[in-house]
Design an enzyme around this catalytic site. Structure first.
Site, PDB file in Angstrom:
ATOM      1  N   LYS A 175       0.595  -1.080   0.151  1.00  0.00           N
ATOM      2  CA  LYS A 175      -0.052  -0.158   0.121  1.00  0.00           C
ATOM      3  C   LYS A 175       0.750   1.724  -0.448  1.00  0.00           C
ATOM      4  CE  LYS A 175      -1.696   3.043   2.573  1.00  0.00           C
ATOM      5  NZ  LYS A 175      -1.177   4.047   2.026  1.00  0.00           N
ATOM      6  N   GLY A 227       8.175   5.498   7.428  1.00  0.00           N
ATOM      7  CA  GLY A 227       6.981   6.403   8.051  1.00  0.00           C
ATOM      8  C   GLY A 227       6.894   7.254   8.953  1.00  0.00           C
ATOM      9  N   SER A 228       6.006   7.462   9.289  1.00  0.00           N
ATOM     10  CA  SER A 228       5.734   8.372  10.709  1.00  0.00           C
ATOM     11  C   SER A 228       6.065   7.548  12.497  1.00  0.00           C
ATOM     12  CB  SER A 228       5.432   9.463  11.104  1.00  0.00           C
ATOM     13  OG  SER A 228       3.716   8.598  10.865  1.00  0.00           O
ATOM     14  N   GLY A 232       4.089   3.775  12.717  1.00  0.00           N
ATOM     15  CA  GLY A 232       5.001   3.070  13.256  1.00  0.00           C
ATOM     16  C   GLY A 232       5.117   2.689  14.942  1.00  0.00           C
ATOM     17  N   GLU A 249      10.812   1.552   9.260  1.00  0.00           N
ATOM     18  CA  GLU A 249      11.824   3.454   9.136  1.00  0.00           C
ATOM     19  C   GLU A 249      11.189   4.338   9.461  1.00  0.00           C
ATOM     20  OE1 GLU A 249      15.056   3.608   9.080  1.00  0.00           O
ATOM     21  OE2 GLU A 249      15.603   1.120   8.252  1.00  0.00           O
ATOM     22  N   CYS A 283      14.654  11.637   4.735  1.00  0.00           N
ATOM     23  CA  CYS A 283      14.847  10.662   6.603  1.00  0.00           C
ATOM     24  C   CYS A 283      16.043  11.133   6.705  1.00  0.00           C
ATOM     25  CB  CYS A 283      14.080  10.018   6.775  1.00  0.00           C
ATOM     26  SG  CYS A 283      14.270   8.336   5.584  1.00  0.00           S
ATOM     27  N   GLU A 382      11.336  16.055  14.449  1.00  0.00           N
ATOM     28  CA  GLU A 382      11.390  15.744  13.130  1.00  0.00           C
ATOM     29  C   GLU A 382      10.462  16.883  11.964  1.00  0.00           C
ATOM     30  OE1 GLU A 382      10.021  12.563  10.431  1.00  0.00           O
ATOM     31  OE2 GLU A 382      12.926  12.185   9.938  1.00  0.00           O
TER      32      GLU A 382
HETATM   33  P1  ADP Z   1       3.690  10.870   6.893  1.00  0.00           P
HETATM   34  O1  ADP Z   1       2.845  11.258   8.024  1.00  0.00           O
HETATM   35  O2  ADP Z   1       4.692  11.700   6.657  1.00  0.00           O
HETATM   36  O3  ADP Z   1       2.007  10.596   6.087  1.00  0.00           O
HETATM   37  P2  ADP Z   1       2.387   8.484   8.163  1.00  0.00           P
HETATM   38  O4  ADP Z   1       3.611   7.430   8.894  1.00  0.00           O
HETATM   39  O5  ADP Z   1       1.326   8.772   8.014  1.00  0.00           O
HETATM   40  O6  ADP Z   1       3.894   9.220   7.033  1.00  0.00           O
HETATM   41  O7  ADP Z   1       2.192   7.750   6.442  1.00  0.00           O
HETATM   42  C1  ADP Z   1       2.809   6.597   6.817  1.00  0.00           C
HETATM   43  C2  ADP Z   1       2.103   5.705   5.149  1.00  0.00           C
HETATM   44  O8  ADP Z   1       1.559   5.190   6.170  1.00  0.00           O
HETATM   45  C3  ADP Z   1       1.657   6.555   4.656  1.00  0.00           C
HETATM   46  O9  ADP Z   1       1.173   5.322   3.028  1.00  0.00           O
HETATM   47  C4  ADP Z   1       0.051   6.205   4.612  1.00  0.00           C
HETATM   48  O10 ADP Z   1      -1.395   5.949   4.574  1.00  0.00           O
HETATM   49  C5  ADP Z   1       0.311   4.913   6.101  1.00  0.00           C
HETATM   50  N1  ADP Z   1      -0.428   4.371   7.465  1.00  0.00           N
HETATM   51  C6  ADP Z   1      -0.881   5.641   7.980  1.00  0.00           C
HETATM   52  N2  ADP Z   1      -1.701   5.361   9.383  1.00  0.00           N
HETATM   53  C7  ADP Z   1      -1.475   3.845   9.128  1.00  0.00           C
HETATM   54  C8  ADP Z   1      -2.280   2.734  10.281  1.00  0.00           C
HETATM   55  N3  ADP Z   1      -2.948   2.930  10.682  1.00  0.00           N
HETATM   56  N4  ADP Z   1      -2.313   1.560  10.011  1.00  0.00           N
HETATM   57  C9  ADP Z   1      -1.088   1.242   8.267  1.00  0.00           C
HETATM   58  N5  ADP Z   1      -0.839   2.571   7.618  1.00  0.00           N
HETATM   59  C10 ADP Z   1      -0.678   3.570   7.964  1.00  0.00           C
END
Ligand code: ADP
Length: 480
Positions: A175, A227-228, A232, A249, A283, A382
């Site tokens: 995804k 991601g964030s 995470g 990461e 990052c 960050e």
């Molecule tokens: P950013 O704030 O930089 O967009 P995120 O961590 O929100 O970083 O997003 C990174 C990825 O994780 C994206 O593909 C986002 O759709 C996905 N994502 C966000 N929330 C969830 C969740 N609760 N479970 C799984 N994937 C998620």
């Protein structure tokens, strides 16, 4: 470049569409809708996981040559289309065309590298301690991997997760980020065009809820996430609770230490590149620049002059050196961190303003904030934008202590001509990657990537390290 694409999911070898409900915009010109797509439902995710499970036995048992050939072909197609893919990436994510095309080529190289790695799933034969018995290990594929990717490297990160998973015989449900689905979709289309058997690589588009459905699916054996920190924490807890493999990461607050004895111009260039290229949306960006007192004032001045001279503009414009933020939320976050830093006592030397250009986009001028303290929020959280904060220190020891402050540890740089300090730093800075006389960002594709402390969790990604996460060891004893 203004055609709006309609994207589909890829499930069981087929393009699956729904009613488009979500858009991705061109951050350099928000009048340009890059793509429309339907968010995957739980049923779509279930179908993708079922397809991946069904495809797993044949794919994991296939000759490594079959897997190698697929990845090689994917690599060649990506490389052949680097110009068009680079433009699409720049249009959708906002990095400049040279940066975007470089990223596309990186994705091609990653697939090429793992085409080789597919043939290197090593085992060992050991002498047993018991007479007449032979002990051996081999690495086998694990099963179905869920891969959740971010927007800042919309083709390279999907590539460095998908290529090793497929090389070692696993199947994938990916995804990609909702801000950059068209670039990821182009990669999925290429993997299918190259001949991936149905169900081996699936992609579902959507937001966090779609990602959550993958992470929580009982038949997903492993989860790889970039991601964030916030997401995470959710994904990690969910994956560990059901004993799935998990690797994450989650960014950094990367220090660049500059000592009095550094090659001054090189150090300024390292700071400039690390802090501002890619709009600071890496990052591994250098967000804390820690400079010793002897050159501090001169360094701040030189960096500010160079930062102010950077040309901010539309990603597709050949003159642009720094593109826009990816979306409005990110731009507002960048601007608000500049405010916070100033309110806490930082000195804004240049930049930090929203820019109005000819096209409506998420532009800001690169910000240099001097005279900050490690305890300020600007140095603890960050930002993910073109914002560099500088900290004055009296000597190397204080620089190291500040570099090691906080809870993150992805990349750390030092600029010095002293072998003694460079060596000491290499061994004592708490980070997964150390750069000597180089920007904190900018890594090779064939060596491990990852951090320490709260930057990363689980096995390292990329290069020769990737085999750890994407295979499991089986130990066999035999007597005959
Ligand atoms: P950013 O704030 O930089 O967009 P995120 O961590 O929100 O970083 O997003 C990174 C990825 O994780 C994206 O593909 C986002 O759709 C996905 N994502 C966000 N929330 C969830 C969740 N609760 N479970 C799984 N994937 C998620």
């Amino acid at each position: 470049m203004t055609e709006t694409l309609t994207l589909t999911h890829f499930i069981d070898g087929k393009a699956v569409s729904g009613t488009p409900s979500t858009e991705s915009l061109n951050p350099s010109d928000t009048r340009d809708v890059v793509a429309r797509f339907a968010e995957a439902t739980t049923d779509d995710v279930n179908a993708a996981v079922a397809a991946a499970r069904k495809a797993f036995p044949a794919w994991s048992a296939a000759s490594p040559e079959v897997r190698s050939d697929l990845l090689d072909k994917v690599s060649n197609i990506i490389a052949d289309r680097r110009e068009a893919l680079g433009k699409l990436l720049a249009r959708e994510e906002g990095k400049t065309v040279p940066e975007a095309t470089g990223e596309v080529m990186r994705a091609a190289r990653i697939f090429k590298y793992f085409a080789g790695e597919a043939l290197r799933r090593h085992g060992l034969t050991l002498d047993s301690t018991r007479p007449g018995i032979e002990a051996s290990t081999y690495r086998e594929a694990v099963g179905v991997y869920g891969q959740i990717t971010p927007w800042n490297f919309p083709i390279a990160i999907p590539a460095w997760k998908a290529a090793p998973a497929l090389a070692f015989g696993n199947t994938v449900v990916m995804k990609p980020a909702e801000d950059t689905p068209a670039t990821a979709h182009a990669l999925a289309a290429i993997i299918h065009e190259a001949g991936a058997p149905a169900g081996v690589f699936n992609m579902v588009l959507g937001r966090g809820a779609t990602g959550g459905a993958i992470v929580n699916h009982a038949d997903v054996d492993g989860v790889s996430f970039t991601g964030s920190q916030k997401t995470g924490a959710i994904i990690g807890a969910a994956a560990v609770a059901r004993q799935a493999r998990v690797q994450m990461e989650m960014g950094g607050k990367n220090p660049l230490v500059v000592l009095d004895d550094a090659d001054f111009d090189r150090a300024v260039q390292c700071a400039l590149d690390g802090a501002f290229f890619g709009t600071g949306q890496r990052c591994t960006a250098s967000s804390r620049i820690i400079v010793t007192a002897g050159i501090y004032d001169r360094f701040v001045e030189a960096l500010a002059v160079k930062a102010a001279a950077l040309k901010v503009g539309p990603a597709l414009d050949a003159a642009s050196q720094v593109g826009p933020a990816v979306n409005e939320r990110q731009l507002n976050q960048n601007l608000s961190y500049v405010d916070i830093a100033v309110k806490e006592g930082g000195r804004l030397v240049t930049g930090g303003q929203r820019l109005t250009l000819n096209t409506p986009g998420f532009y800001m001028s690169p910000a240099v904030i001097a005279d900050t303290q490690q305890t300020m929020r600007i140095n603890c959280e960050e930002v993910f934008g073109p914002v560099a904060s500088l900290i004055r220190v009296k000597d190397y020891d204080e620089a190291l202590a500040i570099a090691n402050a906080g809870g993150l540890g992805l990349s750390a740089g030092i600029c010095t001509n002293s072998l003694k300090y460079a060596r000491h730093y290499q061994h004592n800075v708490r980070a997964g990657m150390v750069m000597v006389n180089l920007p904190t960002a900018g890594v090779d594709y064939h060596v491990p990537f990852g951090g320490t402390r709260r930057s990363s969790y689980g096995a390292r990604e990329q290069g020769f390290a990737a085999v750890e996460f994407y295979t499991q060891i089986k130990t066999v004893y035999s007597w005959s």
